[in-house]
Design a protein around this motif. Sequence first.
Motif, PDB file in Angstrom:
ATOM      1  N   GLY A 152       0.842  -1.187   0.000  1.00 57.88           N
ATOM      2  CA  GLY A 152       0.000   0.000   0.000  1.00 57.88           C
ATOM      3  C   GLY A 152       0.877   1.237   0.000  1.00 57.88           C
ATOM      4  N   ILE A 153       0.616   2.133  -0.910  1.00 53.48           N
ATOM      5  CA  ILE A 153       1.389   3.366  -1.014  1.00 53.48           C
ATOM      6  C   ILE A 153       0.468   4.537  -0.686  1.00 53.48           C
ATOM      7  CG2 ILE A 153       2.649   4.894  -2.582  1.00 53.48           C
ATOM      8  CD1 ILE A 153       3.575   2.407  -4.096  1.00 53.48           C
ATOM      9  N   ILE A 154       0.859   5.337   0.302  1.00 53.45           N
ATOM     10  CA  ILE A 154       0.053   6.484   0.713  1.00 53.45           C
ATOM     11  C   ILE A 154       0.632   7.731   0.052  1.00 53.45           C
ATOM     12  CG2 ILE A 154      -0.866   7.795   2.658  1.00 53.45           C
ATOM     13  CD1 ILE A 154      -0.234   5.358   4.432  1.00 53.45           C
ATOM     14  N   LYS A 233      -3.928  -4.870   5.887  1.00 56.12           N
ATOM     15  CA  LYS A 233      -4.335  -5.261   4.526  1.00 56.12           C
ATOM     16  C   LYS A 233      -3.154  -5.574   3.624  1.00 56.12           C
ATOM     17  CE  LYS A 233      -7.155  -3.620   0.656  1.00 56.12           C
ATOM     18  NZ  LYS A 233      -7.998  -2.524   0.127  1.00 56.12           N
ATOM     19  N   HIS A 234      -2.015  -4.894   3.861  1.00 54.66           N
ATOM     20  CA  HIS A 234      -0.874  -5.016   2.952  1.00 54.66           C
ATOM     21  C   HIS A 234       0.341  -5.610   3.656  1.00 54.66           C
ATOM     22  CE1 HIS A 234      -2.936  -2.714  -0.180  1.00 54.66           C
ATOM     23  NE2 HIS A 234      -3.269  -1.834   0.738  1.00 54.66           N
ATOM     24  N   ASP A 235       1.243  -6.172   2.843  1.00 52.57           N
ATOM     25  CA  ASP A 235       2.469  -6.764   3.384  1.00 52.57           C
ATOM     26  C   ASP A 235       3.523  -5.711   3.703  1.00 52.57           C
ATOM     27  OD1 ASP A 235       1.913  -9.750   3.069  1.00 52.57           O
ATOM     28  OD2 ASP A 235       1.447  -8.989   1.068  1.00 52.57           O
ATOM     29  N   ALA A 236       3.420  -4.566   3.080  1.00 52.96           N
ATOM     30  CA  ALA A 236       4.339  -3.451   3.361  1.00 52.96           C
ATOM     31  C   ALA A 236       3.628  -2.153   3.003  1.00 52.96           C
ATOM     32  CB  ALA A 236       5.637  -3.588   2.576  1.00 52.96           C
ATOM     33  N   ILE A 237       4.075  -1.072   3.620  1.00 50.93           N
ATOM     34  CA  ILE A 237       3.485   0.246   3.392  1.00 50.93           C
ATOM     35  C   ILE A 237       4.595   1.234   3.021  1.00 50.93           C
ATOM     36  CG2 ILE A 237       2.298   2.209   4.486  1.00 50.93           C
ATOM     37  CD1 ILE A 237       0.425  -0.084   4.099  1.00 50.93           C
TER      38      ILE A 237
END
Length: 478
Positions: A152-154, A233-237
């Motif tokens: 996930g990329i914010i 939700k994600h494996d990395a952010i």
Amino acid sequence: MAQQKMLKFVNVERDMPQKRVPDLRKKDYDEIYQEFAAVKAEEQASRCSQCGVPFCQTHCPLHNNIPDWLRLTAEGRLEEAYEISQATNTFPEICGRICPQDRLCEGNCVIEQSGHGTVTIGSVEKYITDTAWEKGWVKAAKPFAERDESVGIIGAGPAGLAAADMLRRQGVQVTVYDRYDRAGGLLTYGIPGFKLEKDVVMRRNKLLSDGGVEFVLNTNIGVDISFADLRAKHDAILIGTGVYKSRDLGGPGAGNNGIVKAIDYLTASNRLNFGDTVPEIESGELSATGKKVVVIGGGDTAMDCVRTAIRQGAISVKCLYRRDQKNMPGSQRETQNAIEEGVEFVWLSAPKGFTGEGDVSGVVVSKMRLGAPDASGRQSPEEIPGADYTEDADLVIKALGFSPEELPTLWDTPELEVTRWGTVKADFQTHATSMDGVFAAGDIVRGASLVVWAIRDGREAADSILDYLNNASAVAAE
């Protein structure tokens, strides 16, 4: 014997693409520089001296292989030139337009130092990639194999999008979250069309989407979805939010109507040019039409504001900066463009307060002089006693730079370490933060900076995230 293709800087003079004349260009938001023709691009690329130690490459944050793609352009091998250009730069068509080449690659060109005029690197870079889009050489990501892990990329600015592209090409499932309704961050809403036409950004966003990047827009982390839910939700952010908190001005009258933030002003103008309905422009709040405009600041954001105000039909546009032109942080090229379009620069001037009852009517200005150098080596501005005066203004735009939002508070993540400046504390090589599996890149780490640095950070962070995912997979397999 084959004709020498390079080292023509002695016989061929530096030449930039033609600029549209100011009286025409200040009536619209189209880019002001025209495109190089093929012959002219080859001619200008042939001026490269093919240095043994290419300072242009050294001083490019991405360390682009500039001499090689200049040589290939001079030889008419454009597709190869594009392949080398995009190998180190996710968005070469954007950097070719908005990078301050005069401070980076071109400013450190060896033939510039020897008095022959720098190679027009940025214009050639733009030409190469625009040609690549036209010829269909630019392809969406097609991973050799898909991976199960998701990232996930914010933030859909240059750091986040660069990382998204790199991760998707390795088959990682990527979702980009952004608070705005269009991806691109400051590329979309902060930089005016006369520097970066918006179809260039939208075209790149579509390519990422076509390559499998999922965009979740109109989503504010901490409000619409919690940071904790995102981590689950994600494996990395990757945090790539940029810095959007405007630095403010105090002083008498600072609360008057008509004193606005640069980011609000530029976003409104860009929205209007997308065809959106913008109530703040319709009401006149964020419109310069028929007004005396004063912009406070000397960086690239200030240049964007003054040139936008000209296009909106301001009566007059003045830019106040507390140092002189030599010491201003913004691009000298952009300053010259602004002067050509009718902007007046008031150097060695700092705001002290504002006049007006309810609505602003002027800026109280202190005249300054440059004193001893500060810690950065730049001369510090000092107020000249008794030299105050008032500059008339119906609209004052504050372009004083940006600082980070308080992410640990907004996202309820006190364990996310930040620096004393409020930027996210991340390892400068791996971009890892204090939280496991959470990385950060771009302005939210380094403070307000250049797009090209954000791209570099995003690409480096993507490599670190891949290492993190690979190590996690290896541990799980044991």
